[in-house]
Design an enzyme around this catalytic site. Structure first.
Site, short mmCIF file in Angstrom:
data_model
loop_
_atom_site.label_atom_id
_atom_site.label_comp_id
_atom_site.label_asym_id
_atom_site.label_seq_id
_atom_site.Cartn_x
_atom_site.Cartn_y
_atom_site.Cartn_z
CD GLU A 170 1.67 -0.30 4.95
OE1 GLU A 170 1.75 0.22 6.07
OE2 GLU A 170 2.66 -0.51 4.22
CG ASN A 213 0.69 -0.96 -1.97
OD1 ASN A 213 0.96 -1.97 -2.63
ND2 ASN A 213 1.60 -0.27 -1.30
CG HIS A 249 7.81 -5.39 2.55
ND1 HIS A 249 8.92 -4.82 1.98
CD2 HIS A 249 6.82 -4.47 2.45
CE1 HIS A 249 8.61 -3.59 1.55
NE2 HIS A 249 7.34 -3.37 1.82
CD GLU A 279 5.51 -1.10 -0.40
OE1 GLU A 279 6.09 -1.33 0.68
OE2 GLU A 279 4.60 -0.26 -0.51
CG ASP A 281 12.00 -5.78 1.07
OD1 ASP A 281 11.09 -6.51 1.53
OD2 ASP A 281 12.24 -4.65 1.53
#
Ligand code: 9MR
Length: 361
Positions: A170, A213, A249, A279, A281
């Site tokens: 990030e 990432n 996400h 990741e 979701d």
């Protein structure tokens, strides 16, 4: 099909057997759902679909719940795990040059025993840093040596334990500019990123993939284009980088489409890098409804399909599989239920949608 050696081996095995043996994972029976051969576990299906793994993040706070651990460390369901917190700087190096691997090991050790692979997470981030690092103004030279020392110790300790490392996490803002943080401010720009990748290459195992990432890079947009530019610059300068992790996400009602995710994955594969959804979701506005669950299921399935169909997307990791342990409600109050299993460990429509999409390949 990618990574098809294992898939071929499994296929020929079942062809050669008159009465197929129960699938691995058959009968572990959580959530009260009647187990059958149709649901042998997401990792089993992912491998058949040509992926290297289907994985999950695992958090330390629920490791005393055997209902949770029996699924988290079940390699038929999850062939790969990511420590959700245990390898972050504040836990690994809580005091300068004092290293603590306890939390990480609570996940790394059982996952090794279970025969799962690991994505290690992460060396450099702006978040979850220890006080000793954030409360003092270090010079660029000091921070360079702190960075190398941190990577050296952790990479050496987990030398053969990580399929991949998220080396830098990030570093970009959504508009594609560099995030202002302790790293970019001290280095006067993004050069710390290249440095971190060079240090990582120096100390991790030769087989470990080095990843950048980030979130909101799952469409072709200013942020993902900035990652593309960074990768091109690294390749020109000989800075080692092997992969880009698209965190994924997502939110019901405003998530990217299959085509958008595919297009973003493709721009990194085109550069010769591997990719992964790291990741995944899909949060909903609470209270959850059957309609939202159906939308959520489609978003999960489309995302997984985008990875399966891409040339070099190696796998999908969900950012935990159980709603009560999700990071979402505390960060986005009023949102939640983002995971594959509900509070009773019952599989939600999203679980079955992922299973179906993997099986259909
Ligand atoms: O899941 C993690 C949560 O337990 C922590 O409180 C949080 C701190 O910011 O970090 C969460 O994991 C993040 C990951 O490391 C990087 N991408 C975003 C994830 C969700 O916030």
């Amino acid at each position: 099909m990618k990574f098809d050696v294992l898939a071929t081996a499994i296929a020929s095995l079942s062809l050669a057997t008159a009465a197929p043996a129960p699938e691995p994972g058959f009968g572990h029976g959580y959530g009260g759902h009647k187990q059958n051969l149709k649901y042998p576990g997401l990792d089993v299906l992912a491998k058949r679909a040509g992926l290297l793994y289907f994985g999950t993040a695992i958090d330390n706070v629920v490791l005393n719940d055997t209902r949770y651990t029996s699924i988290a460390f079940n390699r038929s369901e999850f062939g790969q795990v990511t420590p959700a917190n245990g390898q972050k700087w504040m836990y690994i190096e809580p005091e300068r040059n004092v290293f603590n691997y306890t939390m990480a090991n609570e996940i790394v050790i059982p996952s090794k025993k279970a025969g799962q692979i690991r994505r290690c997470h992460n060396f450099i981030w702006h978040n979850q840093l220890p006080d000793w690092l954030t409360s003092k103004n270090y010079t660029k030279a000091e921070l360079t040596s702190i960075l190398e020392n941190h990577i050296k110790h952790e990479a050496t300790y987990f030398k053969n334990d990580c399929y991949a490392w998220d080396v830098v996490n990030e570093a970009l803002n959504d508009d594609g500019t560099w995030r202002q943080d302790i790293w970019s401010n001290t280095f006067g720009g993004p050069e710390y990123i290249a440095l971190a990748f060079k240090f990582a290459r120096k100390y991790v195992s030769r087989n470990t993939r080095l990843y950048y990432n980030d979130y909101n890079i799952e469409t072709v947009n200013n942020k993902s284009l900035a990652v593309v530019a960074m990768v091109k610059d690294f390749q020109k300068r000989g800075v080692p980088i092997d992969g880009v992790g698209l965190q994924a996400h997502f939110t019901v009602g405003r998530s990217p489409t299959y085509d958008q995710v595919s297009a973003s994955i493709a721009q990194f594969n085109k550069l010769g890098l591997e990719t992964a959804l790291t990741e995944l979701d899909v949060r909903v506005a609470l209270p959850d409804t059957p309609a939202q669950q159906a939308d959520q299921a489609k978003i999960y399935a489309d995302s997984v399909k985008a990875c399966v169909d891409a040339r070099d997307c190696v796998g999908v990791t969900v950012w935990d599989f159980w709603d009560p342990v999700s990071w979402v409600p505390s960060t986005f109050p009023g949102n939640g239920d983002a995971d594959l299993l509900d509070a009773n460990f019952t599989r939600k429509p999203a679980y079955y949608a992922v299973s179906d999409i993997l099986r259909d390949d």
